[in-house]
Design a protein around this motif. Structure first.
Motif, PDB file in Angstrom:
ATOM      1  N   VAL A   3       4.830   5.659   1.283  1.00 47.88           N
ATOM      2  CA  VAL A   3       5.147   4.796   2.422  1.00 47.88           C
ATOM      3  C   VAL A   3       4.026   3.775   2.597  1.00 47.88           C
ATOM      4  O   VAL A   3       2.851   4.106   2.443  1.00 47.88           O
ATOM      5  N   LEU A   4       4.403   2.543   2.897  1.00 50.71           N
ATOM      6  CA  LEU A   4       3.434   1.491   3.237  1.00 50.71           C
ATOM      7  C   LEU A   4       3.690   1.060   4.681  1.00 50.71           C
ATOM      8  O   LEU A   4       4.835   0.776   5.044  1.00 50.71           O
ATOM      9  N   ILE A   5       2.637   1.025   5.474  1.00 54.60           N
ATOM     10  CA  ILE A   5       2.760   0.562   6.866  1.00 54.60           C
ATOM     11  C   ILE A   5       2.007  -0.754   6.991  1.00 54.60           C
ATOM     12  O   ILE A   5       0.883  -0.879   6.492  1.00 54.60           O
ATOM     13  N   VAL A   6       2.630  -1.737   7.639  1.00 53.10           N
ATOM     14  CA  VAL A   6       2.011  -3.061   7.756  1.00 53.10           C
ATOM     15  C   VAL A   6       1.550  -3.288   9.192  1.00 53.10           C
ATOM     16  O   VAL A   6       2.364  -3.291  10.120  1.00 53.10           O
ATOM     17  N   GLY A   7       0.224  -3.457   9.361  1.00 52.19           N
ATOM     18  CA  GLY A   7      -0.354  -3.703  10.676  1.00 52.19           C
ATOM     19  C   GLY A   7      -1.721  -3.051  10.760  1.00 52.19           C
ATOM     20  O   GLY A   7      -2.163  -2.390   9.812  1.00 52.19           O
ATOM     21  N   TYR A  29       0.086   4.312   2.524  1.00 52.34           N
ATOM     22  CA  TYR A  29      -0.814   3.160   2.434  1.00 52.34           C
ATOM     23  C   TYR A  29      -0.666   2.371   3.729  1.00 52.34           C
ATOM     24  O   TYR A  29       0.401   2.391   4.358  1.00 52.34           O
ATOM     25  N   CYS A  30      -1.703   1.643   4.105  1.00 49.80           N
ATOM     26  CA  CYS A  30      -1.582   0.766   5.267  1.00 49.80           C
ATOM     27  C   CYS A  30      -2.273  -0.564   4.972  1.00 49.80           C
ATOM     28  O   CYS A  30      -3.390  -0.581   4.444  1.00 49.80           O
ATOM     29  N   ALA A  31      -1.597  -1.662   5.276  1.00 45.67           N
ATOM     30  CA  ALA A  31      -2.149  -2.998   5.058  1.00 45.67           C
ATOM     31  C   ALA A  31      -2.172  -3.755   6.380  1.00 45.67           C
ATOM     32  O   ALA A  31      -1.107  -3.931   6.955  1.00 45.67           O
ATOM     33  N   PRO A  32      -3.326  -4.202   6.906  1.00 43.61           N
ATOM     34  CA  PRO A  32      -4.639  -3.866   6.373  1.00 43.61           C
ATOM     35  C   PRO A  32      -5.209  -2.567   6.936  1.00 43.61           C
ATOM     36  O   PRO A  32      -6.177  -2.062   6.381  1.00 43.61           O
ATOM     37  N   GLY A  33      -4.640  -2.019   8.024  1.00 47.81           N
ATOM     38  CA  GLY A  33      -5.126  -0.761   8.598  1.00 47.81           C
ATOM     39  C   GLY A  33      -6.421  -0.922   9.368  1.00 47.81           C
ATOM     40  O   GLY A  33      -6.857  -2.047   9.662  1.00 47.81           O
ATOM     41  N   ASN A  34      -7.010   0.208   9.746  1.00 46.36           N
ATOM     42  CA  ASN A  34      -8.302   0.195  10.449  1.00 46.36           C
ATOM     43  C   ASN A  34      -9.026   1.502  10.154  1.00 46.36           C
ATOM     44  O   ASN A  34      -8.514   2.333   9.382  1.00 46.36           O
ATOM     45  N   LEU A  51       2.920 -12.237   2.979  1.00 44.30           N
ATOM     46  CA  LEU A  51       4.197 -11.580   2.710  1.00 44.30           C
ATOM     47  C   LEU A  51       4.402 -11.295   1.221  1.00 44.30           C
ATOM     48  O   LEU A  51       4.825 -10.199   0.845  1.00 44.30           O
ATOM     49  N   ASP A  52       4.092 -12.270   0.372  1.00 45.53           N
ATOM     50  CA  ASP A  52       4.307 -12.056  -1.070  1.00 45.53           C
ATOM     51  C   ASP A  52       3.349 -11.021  -1.632  1.00 45.53           C
ATOM     52  O   ASP A  52       3.739 -10.187  -2.450  1.00 45.53           O
ATOM     53  N   ARG A  53       2.117 -11.070  -1.171  1.00 40.87           N
ATOM     54  CA  ARG A  53       1.150 -10.067  -1.655  1.00 40.87           C
ATOM     55  C   ARG A  53       1.556  -8.656  -1.216  1.00 40.87           C
ATOM     56  O   ARG A  53       1.368  -7.686  -1.959  1.00 40.87           O
ATOM     57  N   LEU A  54       2.116  -8.542  -0.022  1.00 41.75           N
ATOM     58  CA  LEU A  54       2.589  -7.228   0.434  1.00 41.75           C
ATOM     59  C   LEU A  54       3.696  -6.726  -0.478  1.00 41.75           C
ATOM     60  O   LEU A  54       3.704  -5.557  -0.907  1.00 41.75           O
ATOM     61  N   ALA A  55       4.629  -7.632  -0.803  1.00 40.30           N
ATOM     62  CA  ALA A  55       5.746  -7.232  -1.675  1.00 40.30           C
ATOM     63  C   ALA A  55       5.244  -6.927  -3.091  1.00 40.30           C
ATOM     64  O   ALA A  55       5.715  -5.976  -3.731  1.00 40.30           O
ATOM     65  N   ASP A  56       4.272  -7.703  -3.573  1.00 38.49           N
ATOM     66  CA  ASP A  56       3.677  -7.416  -4.892  1.00 38.49           C
ATOM     67  C   ASP A  56       3.109  -6.002  -4.897  1.00 38.49           C
ATOM     68  O   ASP A  56       3.314  -5.232  -5.828  1.00 38.49           O
ATOM     69  N   PHE A  57       2.396  -5.677  -3.830  1.00 40.19           N
ATOM     70  CA  PHE A  57       1.755  -4.363  -3.743  1.00 40.19           C
ATOM     71  C   PHE A  57       2.810  -3.251  -3.725  1.00 40.19           C
ATOM     72  O   PHE A  57       2.681  -2.234  -4.415  1.00 40.19           O
ATOM     73  N   ILE A  67       7.170   0.105   6.318  1.00 43.48           N
ATOM     74  CA  ILE A  67       7.458   0.030   7.755  1.00 43.48           C
ATOM     75  C   ILE A  67       6.626  -1.113   8.329  1.00 43.48           C
ATOM     76  O   ILE A  67       5.397  -1.104   8.211  1.00 43.48           O
ATOM     77  N   ILE A  68       7.293  -2.081   8.933  1.00 39.57           N
ATOM     78  CA  ILE A  68       6.569  -3.230   9.494  1.00 39.57           C
ATOM     79  C   ILE A  68       6.279  -2.939  10.964  1.00 39.57           C
ATOM     80  O   ILE A  68       7.205  -2.784  11.761  1.00 39.57           O
TER      81      ILE A  68
END
Ligand code: AMP
Ligand code: GLY
Length: 422
Positions: A3-7, A29-34, A51-57, A67-68
């Motif tokens: 799972v990737l979480i964005v925020g 995973y979390c982008a960018p996380g804390n 957005l594109d880098r997130l999708a690449d990842f 999850i956005i």
């Protein structure tokens, strides 16, 4: 599942904590996380708007579900970018996230489909807005059309205040292009309640209610903030109110979006006000609230990942949501001076006190790991959540837990969840 979480806020920490509890999830995973999210997820240095880098990842790591958490990438169309590449993602597409992205859109939708809300007019032109103010009733409310970090709403008690507000929003552009268009709205009074709902495009399932405290200081004084604390459930959200909202607000909102060809999948967050004439919609958001997520998600019994997958697959009707029969309170620990000027980089002590506890949580918002340890890195630093059998018990527990944490310039409100059950 991966799972990737964005925020990077307390909301995303609460989402990550629930994802970590799901038996389906192996890796987060979390982008960018804390710094707090880093305790349960691998944080990656990609901004929420890349957005594109997130999708690449997501492609490279073969992420099963993204999850956005935040509004900006949703409004900018991150879900469309992911879907075009065949990536599974939880959140509304751009054409549905506009429900949060444009107040004028949401007001027009409510008017067209008879969803109860405050009376309003929309203006693209400052001269016309100023002319309209001459014969209006006060107080009234000015709203920047676009996203403005929750700060583009001005309550004006007099014509002079409203004139100054129109100038700030439309001419001086305090919130940039968000103020190119404004909504001028009737002022409503009543208790406010937040209800966050899972949506699959057709069906809508409301979660337990919550209430936010938006002002910086005790007694609802001071400036508007992103939110200084929350409690759940709201004692004012009665069964009668719930029945009304289901019939006249939630399902009609879903149906309206569908009828407009804008199927809404994700979290629809309704900011409601309980007026003497009945519940009305103050605003829609297209994501979990922050800090509403920090009190609602810890009380949810379901596997959050299973519910989100049902939203994406359009089978939410097969799910029944269950919440614990208790209460939760979240108190935000902020840096003194927030939401205006504050310092960063203060060492934080006491975080380990929360480890291994069931009903106490410390959700990180503005924190950063450095050589010195974890330090403050924002206005809202931490959200301390505690559960209890009653709202009062949850509040006592949450305030007790705020004392476990120390950092210089620590600031909080002392009345979160108060004056409602006593
Ligand atoms: P919004 O971002 O639209 O939810 O507005 C932020 C806050 O402004 C709300 O939580 C309310 O406290 C207040 N507000 C917004 N619209 C109105 C209204 N029509 N009448 C009274 N208060 C409002
Ligand atoms: N707490 C209000 C929001 O997330 O918009």
């Amino acid at each position: 599942m991966k799972v990737l979480i964005v925020g990077s806020g307390g909301r995303e920490h609460a989402i990550a904590a629930r994802a970590a509890k799901s038996p389906k999830v192996d890796k987060i995973y979390c982008a960018p996380g804390n710094a707090g999210i880093a305790g349960i997820a691998e944080c990656v240095d990609i901004g929420a708007m890349e957005l594109d880098r997130l999708a690449d990842f997501a492609e490279e790591k073969e992420i099963d579900l993204t999850i956005i958490g935040m509004d900006d990438p949703l409004v900018a169309g991150v879900v469309d970018v992911f879907e075009k590449r065949g990536l599974r993602v939880f959140g509304p597409r751009k054409n549905a996230a506009i429900l949060e992205g444009s107040k004028a859109f949401s007001k027009d939708l409510m008017k067209k489909y008879n969803i109860p809300t405050a009376a309003y007019e929309t203006f693209d032109n400052a001269e016309e807005a100023l002319a309209y103010l001459q014969n209006s009733q006060y107080p009234l409310v000015l709203k920047a059309d676009g996203l403005a970090l929750g700060k583009g709403v001005l309550i004006c008690n007099t014509k002079e205040e409203a004139e100054a507000g129109v100038k700030t929003l439309m001419l001086e552009k305090q919130f940039g292009s968000a103020g190119d268009r404004i909504v001028v709205e009737e002022f409503l009074t009543g208790r406010e309640v937040s209800v966050l709902c899972y949506c699959d495009g057709t069906h809508i399932l409301p979660m337990t209610s919550a209430q936010d405290h938006k002002r910086a200081k005790d007694g609802d004084q001071g400036l508007n903030t992103g939110g200084m604390g929350t409690f759940s459930p709201s004692p004012f959200y009665t069964e009668e109110v719930d029945a009304f909202c289901k019939k006249y607000i939630y399902q009609p909102s879903m149906d309206a979006m569908k009828a407009e060809g804008r199927d809404f999948v994700g979290i629809m967050f309704l900011g409601l006000i309980l007026t003497e004439e009945g519940p009305k919609v103050l605003e829609y958001n297209a994501r979990f609230g922050d800090p509403e997520a920090q009190v609602v998600l810890p009380r949810m019994k379901n596997d959050m990942i299973e519910v989100m997958e049902a939203c994406i697959d359009g089978c939410l009707d097969k799910i029944s949501l269950e919440f614990e029969d208790n209460a939760a309170v979240c108190v935000i620990l902020a840096s003194d001076g927030y939401p205006e000027h504050y310092e960063k980089g203060k060492e934080i002590y006491g975080l380990e006190r929360f480890e291994g506890l069931e009903d106490y949580y410390v959700f990180h918002a503005g924190t950063k790991r450095t050589e010195k340890g974890i330090v403050t890195n924002g206005g809202r630093v931490l959200g301390v959540t505690a559960k209890g059998g009653s709202l009062k018990e949850a509040r006592d527990n949450a305030y007790k837990a705020t004392e476990w944490i120390e950092f210089s310039d620590k600031y909080m409100r002392h009345d979160i969840g108060k004056a409602i059950d006593e």
